[in-house]
Design a protein around this motif. Sequence first.
Motif, PDB file in Angstrom:
ATOM      1  N   CYS A 166       4.814  -2.103   3.000  1.00  0.00           N
ATOM      2  CA  CYS A 166       3.656  -1.052   2.267  1.00  0.00           C
ATOM      3  C   CYS A 166       2.299  -1.036   3.294  1.00  0.00           C
ATOM      4  O   CYS A 166       2.280  -1.698   3.538  1.00  0.00           O
ATOM      5  N   TRP A 167       1.890  -0.017   3.625  1.00  0.00           N
ATOM      6  CA  TRP A 167       0.753   0.252   3.728  1.00  0.00           C
ATOM      7  C   TRP A 167      -0.004   1.091   2.450  1.00  0.00           C
ATOM      8  O   TRP A 167       0.328   1.854   1.892  1.00  0.00           O
ATOM      9  N   GLY A 168      -1.509   0.097   2.339  1.00  0.00           N
ATOM     10  CA  GLY A 168      -1.975   0.565   0.587  1.00  0.00           C
ATOM     11  C   GLY A 168      -1.611  -0.154  -0.216  1.00  0.00           C
ATOM     12  O   GLY A 168      -1.503  -1.256  -0.120  1.00  0.00           O
ATOM     13  N   SER A 169      -2.227   0.656  -1.440  1.00  0.00           N
ATOM     14  CA  SER A 169      -1.623  -0.301  -2.174  1.00  0.00           C
ATOM     15  C   SER A 169      -0.563   0.065  -2.911  1.00  0.00           C
ATOM     16  O   SER A 169       0.544   0.513  -2.964  1.00  0.00           O
ATOM     17  N   PRO A 170       0.636  -1.489  -3.411  1.00  0.00           N
ATOM     18  CA  PRO A 170       2.160  -1.387  -3.868  1.00  0.00           C
ATOM     19  C   PRO A 170       2.648  -0.859  -4.734  1.00  0.00           C
ATOM     20  O   PRO A 170       3.363  -0.852  -5.049  1.00  0.00           O
ATOM     21  N   GLU A 171       1.269  -0.242  -5.741  1.00  0.00           N
ATOM     22  CA  GLU A 171       1.490  -0.070  -6.810  1.00  0.00           C
ATOM     23  C   GLU A 171       1.406   1.663  -6.292  1.00  0.00           C
ATOM     24  O   GLU A 171       2.046   2.374  -7.560  1.00  0.00           O
ATOM     25  N   GLN A 172       1.200   2.223  -5.496  1.00  0.00           N
ATOM     26  CA  GLN A 172       1.151   3.915  -5.694  1.00  0.00           C
ATOM     27  C   GLN A 172       2.604   4.700  -4.816  1.00  0.00           C
ATOM     28  O   GLN A 172       3.906   4.276  -4.602  1.00  0.00           O
ATOM     29  N   LYS A 173       3.241   4.867  -6.623  1.00  0.00           N
ATOM     30  CA  LYS A 173       3.927   5.495  -6.488  1.00  0.00           C
ATOM     31  C   LYS A 173       4.010   6.748  -5.618  1.00  0.00           C
ATOM     32  O   LYS A 173       3.415   7.471  -5.293  1.00  0.00           O
ATOM     33  N   THR A 225       7.597  -7.563  -1.331  1.00  0.00           N
ATOM     34  CA  THR A 225       6.578  -6.348  -0.260  1.00  0.00           C
ATOM     35  C   THR A 225       5.898  -6.904   0.963  1.00  0.00           C
ATOM     36  O   THR A 225       5.526  -7.925   1.362  1.00  0.00           O
ATOM     37  N   LEU A 226       5.604  -6.334   2.384  1.00  0.00           N
ATOM     38  CA  LEU A 226       5.040  -6.524   3.239  1.00  0.00           C
ATOM     39  C   LEU A 226       4.323  -5.827   3.752  1.00  0.00           C
ATOM     40  O   LEU A 226       4.268  -4.655   4.137  1.00  0.00           O
ATOM     41  N   ARG A 227       2.946  -6.492   4.099  1.00  0.00           N
ATOM     42  CA  ARG A 227       1.654  -5.282   4.062  1.00  0.00           C
ATOM     43  C   ARG A 227       1.214  -5.466   4.878  1.00  0.00           C
ATOM     44  O   ARG A 227      -0.046  -6.715   5.248  1.00  0.00           O
ATOM     45  N   PRO A 228       1.751  -5.533   6.533  1.00  0.00           N
ATOM     46  CA  PRO A 228       0.482  -5.534   7.587  1.00  0.00           C
ATOM     47  C   PRO A 228      -0.538  -5.413   7.684  1.00  0.00           C
ATOM     48  O   PRO A 228      -1.549  -5.660   8.949  1.00  0.00           O
ATOM     49  N   GLY A 229      -1.217  -4.488   7.218  1.00  0.00           N
ATOM     50  CA  GLY A 229      -3.031  -3.395   7.199  1.00  0.00           C
ATOM     51  C   GLY A 229      -2.541  -2.481   6.086  1.00  0.00           C
ATOM     52  O   GLY A 229      -2.253  -2.319   5.811  1.00  0.00           O
ATOM     53  N   GLY A 230      -3.970  -2.478   5.906  1.00  0.00           N
ATOM     54  CA  GLY A 230      -3.695  -0.987   4.841  1.00  0.00           C
ATOM     55  C   GLY A 230      -3.928   0.293   6.205  1.00  0.00           C
ATOM     56  O   GLY A 230      -3.232   0.790   7.059  1.00  0.00           O
ATOM     57  N   LEU A 231      -4.143   1.536   5.184  1.00  0.00           N
ATOM     58  CA  LEU A 231      -3.855   3.161   5.969  1.00  0.00           C
ATOM     59  C   LEU A 231      -5.087   3.377   7.108  1.00  0.00           C
ATOM     60  O   LEU A 231      -4.628   3.262   7.667  1.00  0.00           O
ATOM     61  N   VAL A 233      -5.204   1.071   9.572  1.00  0.00           N
ATOM     62  CA  VAL A 233      -4.931   1.239  10.651  1.00  0.00           C
ATOM     63  C   VAL A 233      -3.571   1.017  10.487  1.00  0.00           C
ATOM     64  O   VAL A 233      -2.994   1.416  12.260  1.00  0.00           O
ATOM     65  N   LEU A 234      -2.612   1.828   9.987  1.00  0.00           N
ATOM     66  CA  LEU A 234      -1.993   2.051  10.501  1.00  0.00           C
ATOM     67  C   LEU A 234      -2.153   3.465  11.000  1.00  0.00           C
ATOM     68  O   LEU A 234      -1.813   3.842  12.113  1.00  0.00           O
ATOM     69  N   GLY A 257       6.762  10.288  11.933  1.00  0.00           N
ATOM     70  CA  GLY A 257       7.368   9.303  10.806  1.00  0.00           C
ATOM     71  C   GLY A 257       6.516   8.407  10.188  1.00  0.00           C
ATOM     72  O   GLY A 257       6.319   8.122   8.876  1.00  0.00           O
ATOM     73  N   MET A 258       4.787   7.709  11.009  1.00  0.00           N
ATOM     74  CA  MET A 258       3.966   7.485  10.922  1.00  0.00           C
ATOM     75  C   MET A 258       3.531   7.808   9.501  1.00  0.00           C
ATOM     76  O   MET A 258       2.696   7.869   8.688  1.00  0.00           O
TER      77      MET A 258
END
Length: 300
Positions: A166-173, A225-231, A233-234, A257-258
């Motif tokens: 997960c990058w960003g919010s885990p609730e993002q559809k 969920t695994l959140r290594p960082g926010g957007l 960082v990605l 792909g990223m």
Amino acid sequence: MNIAIAGATGALGTRITKSLIANGATVKALVRPGTDPSRLLPITKQGVEIAELNLDSPQELTRALQGTDCLISALLGLREVMVETQTTLLDAALKARVPRFIPSDYAMDFTRLTPGTNRNLDLHRDFQQRLDRSGIQATSILNGMFMDLLTGEAPFYLWKIRRVLCWGSPEQKMDFTTMDDTAAFTARAALDPTSPRWLKIAGDQRSARELAAIASNITGKPFKTLRPGGLPVLAAIINVARKLNSAPSEPFPAWQGMQYMHNMYEGKALMTDLANNRYPGMNWTTVQNLLTDFLQTRKV
């Protein structure tokens, strides 16, 4: 109806062709000379007419497109293909008086993204401008991410550690549609003279947290969920990976792909006003359906 399709031997094109035949269409596949016979076999077995020609030759294409009711593109590539070859197809369609064109726009809603944030989707936008100036009746089909990629190529599910990246919010559809459903819908749109300029579909819309819950429900084992960082960082990782890319002519390097993942978690491309109910009889595959079949024989 007489339907012509470019890219008929690809993963999506083969499926579109099959759906067209199932719906009673007469189909002509536009293929390059020397195409491997093994790639042609799946569509020739369906009774598809094969037209071997130079896809960069307006004259050959114009002759092949005579009497065509709709031209579908399922081509895949970079600028040479997505902009230039599709422009040649478009010009030939106009000369042959083909009334309708479905371009190879099978993706998230790139019209809502900031230009320059996704190389591949910028190519769709560039061709869109040429298409809209042409005056032909066009229909672009937007389907989000191919749901099939959840079982392998797209790094959402980290099966060995039971995590959803997960990058960003885990609730993002996010939008997911299988290739089969996209192909079936495209075939119906090709046979629909009233199809509008844009048709948006999504077999399922799920967040990272929901993806984890679905896998937990199917396997009976906890997924998180695994959140290594926010957007940001990605974005930094994408920038470094792109600079180190040793194959700039590859359509889908790892950094691209990223970039798709970044766009999805950003949320701008999430589709609304879905046309899922436009054609009766469409049975949409959900993430639950897909993963249930996938995980039956897999130890997780």
